[in-house]
Enzyme design. Structure first.
Site, PDB file in Angstrom:
ATOM      1  N   PRO A  15       0.853  -1.194   0.000  1.00  0.00           N
ATOM      2  CG  PRO A  15       0.062  -0.987   2.198  1.00  0.00           C
ATOM      3  CD  PRO A  15       0.817  -1.912   1.287  1.00  0.00           C
ATOM      4  CG  MET A  16       3.531   2.098  -1.969  1.00  0.00           C
ATOM      5  SD  MET A  16       4.663   1.796  -3.362  1.00  0.00           S
ATOM      6  CE  MET A  16       3.651   0.714  -4.400  1.00  0.00           C
ATOM      7  CB  CYS A  98       2.267   5.363   8.031  1.00  0.00           C
ATOM      8  SG  CYS A  98       2.474   6.974   7.228  1.00  0.00           S
ATOM      9  CE  LYS A 137       3.713  -2.564   4.408  1.00  0.00           C
ATOM     10  NZ  LYS A 137       4.688  -1.550   4.835  1.00  0.00           N
ATOM     11  CG  HIS A 169       9.168  -1.233   5.978  1.00  0.00           C
ATOM     12  ND1 HIS A 169       8.709  -0.077   5.403  1.00  0.00           N
ATOM     13  CD2 HIS A 169      10.470  -1.327   5.605  1.00  0.00           C
ATOM     14  CE1 HIS A 169       9.679   0.494   4.715  1.00  0.00           C
ATOM     15  NE2 HIS A 169      10.762  -0.252   4.836  1.00  0.00           N
ATOM     16  CG  ASN A 209       7.440  -3.590   2.735  1.00  0.00           C
ATOM     17  OD1 ASN A 209       7.129  -2.587   3.361  1.00  0.00           O
ATOM     18  ND2 ASN A 209       7.690  -3.535   1.440  1.00  0.00           N
ATOM     19  N   GLY A 210      10.568  -4.289   2.152  1.00  0.00           N
ATOM     20  CA  GLY A 210      11.668  -3.352   2.284  1.00  0.00           C
ATOM     21  C   GLY A 210      12.848  -3.614   1.383  1.00  0.00           C
ATOM     22  N   GLY A 211      12.933  -2.855   0.283  1.00  0.00           N
ATOM     23  CA  GLY A 211      14.145  -2.849  -0.516  1.00  0.00           C
ATOM     24  C   GLY A 211      14.270  -3.912  -1.590  1.00  0.00           C
ATOM     25  NE  ARG A 232      10.866   2.943  -1.850  1.00  0.00           N
ATOM     26  CZ  ARG A 232      12.029   3.160  -1.259  1.00  0.00           C
ATOM     27  NH1 ARG A 232      12.696   4.268  -1.531  1.00  0.00           N
ATOM     28  NH2 ARG A 232      12.542   2.293  -0.414  1.00  0.00           N
TER      29      ARG A 232
END
Length: 329
Positions: A15-16, A98, A137, A169, A209-211, A232
């Protein structure tokens, strides 16, 4: 026969905010039938006091689809989770990751990790209200505290409330001094922390999640964990998604082309304009990375980014864009 429920979280798009709206998700679904998609974070206040259809409407082709909620009051979370279930979502996800100051002022997001009992109360209220999965999350820590015990105790407390899936994350969230963008880049990634959670809580599912930006990186994590969430890179390099069903789910190779995906999204744009008055660029902005690395990609993007063309039928815009590609060949 593979249990589909067990691989629901195998690969997902994060989700972004400002990115994974319904138009983006429709586009991503053209590329992967199997990836789990998430909404942008929707606050409980927006649902309880705002335009519910605007926030929750989606196209049926977007399934499997999860609704991410931002909030901290158990009663409000329960009401919004019920709304999500009624609208047809497959999962309710609570945002505890977040780091933005605006979100902190609303007492939700990453700052909730400091209040695991409150998160547990919210999760229990949602679990009691719906029959679909409720997930969380979160980060692996907040500010400079990198102790494993902090995230371990958070997960343990929330799991007791009925959460069986944790999307982690693998960075800390620094609540002061960093922008949300910096919070996605500056705190170091610590994948081993997530792997340790998987070992210590064998009855739970963990998604990391992450990278992540390559198929090999995702496959490496899937050897140890239940799933990988990509953010991303999935957005900026969407053509990668076209290989996911084969690489991560064992499906047949993707049979479409970049051109066929673009044409399908253009048909969707035209339909959105007819039915809702939505200009084509609301969807086109999400596909600007589709031709990355191909000759003429920059000229193609320039056409699809030109708001002066907004009154044109999207099929005509596509013709202009492909004319520029031909000129660059």
């Amino acid at each position: 026969m593979v249990n589909q429920e067990l691989i629901r979280w195998r690969v997902s798009v994060a989700p972004m905010m400002d990115w994974t709206d319904r138009h983006c998700r429709y586009f991503h679904r053209l590329l992967s039938r199997r990836a789990l998609l998430y909404t942008e974070m929707v606050t409980t206040g927006a649902l309880l006091h705002g335009d519910v259809p605007r926030h929750l409407d989606f196209d049926e082709t977007e399934h499997p689809l999860a609704l991410q909620l931002g909030g901290s009051e158990p009663d409000e979370l329960a009401k919004c989770a019920k709304l999500g279930e009624q609208w047809g979502y497959d999962e309710i996800n609570l945002n505890c990751g977040c780091p933005s100051e605006r979100v902190q002022r609303g007492s939700f997001g990453a700052c909730l990790m400091a209040e695991p009992k409150l998160v547990a109360d919210g999760v229990k209220a949602m679990v009691d209200a719906v029959s679909i999965p409720v997930t969380v999350k979160h980060r692996i820590g907040i500010d400079r505290d990198e102790s494993y015990e902090f995230v371990r105790d958070f997960v343990g407390t929330v799991a007791e409330a009925g959460c069986g899936v944790f999307i982690v994350h693998a960075r800390n969230a620094w609540l002061k001094g960093l922008s949300p963008k910096e919070n996605r880049e500056v705190p170091p990634l610590r994948y081993e922390t997530v792997h340790r959670l998987e070992r210590d809580f064998p009855g739970l599912q963990f998604v990391i999640n992450g990278g992540f930006g390559t198929t090999a990186e995702v496959q490496e994590q899937l050897r140890a964990l239940d799933g990988v969430m990509v953010g991303r890179e999935a957005y900026h390099n969407p053509w990668w998604l076209a290989s996911w069903d084969e690489a991560f789910f064992g499906d047949a190779p993707f049979e479409g082309t970049r051109e066929s995906v673009e044409a399908a999204l253009v048909d969707y744009m035209a339909r959105q304009r007819r039915e809702h008055g939505t200009y084509w660029y609301a969807a086109a902005r999400h596909m600007l990375g589709l031709r990355n690395g191909l000759p003429g990609a920059r000229r193609w993007r320039q056409v699809w980014s030109d708001h002066r063309l907004k009154a044109l039928d999207p099929h005509d815009v596509m013709a202009l864009a492909h004319r520029q590609v031909a000129l660059a060949a």
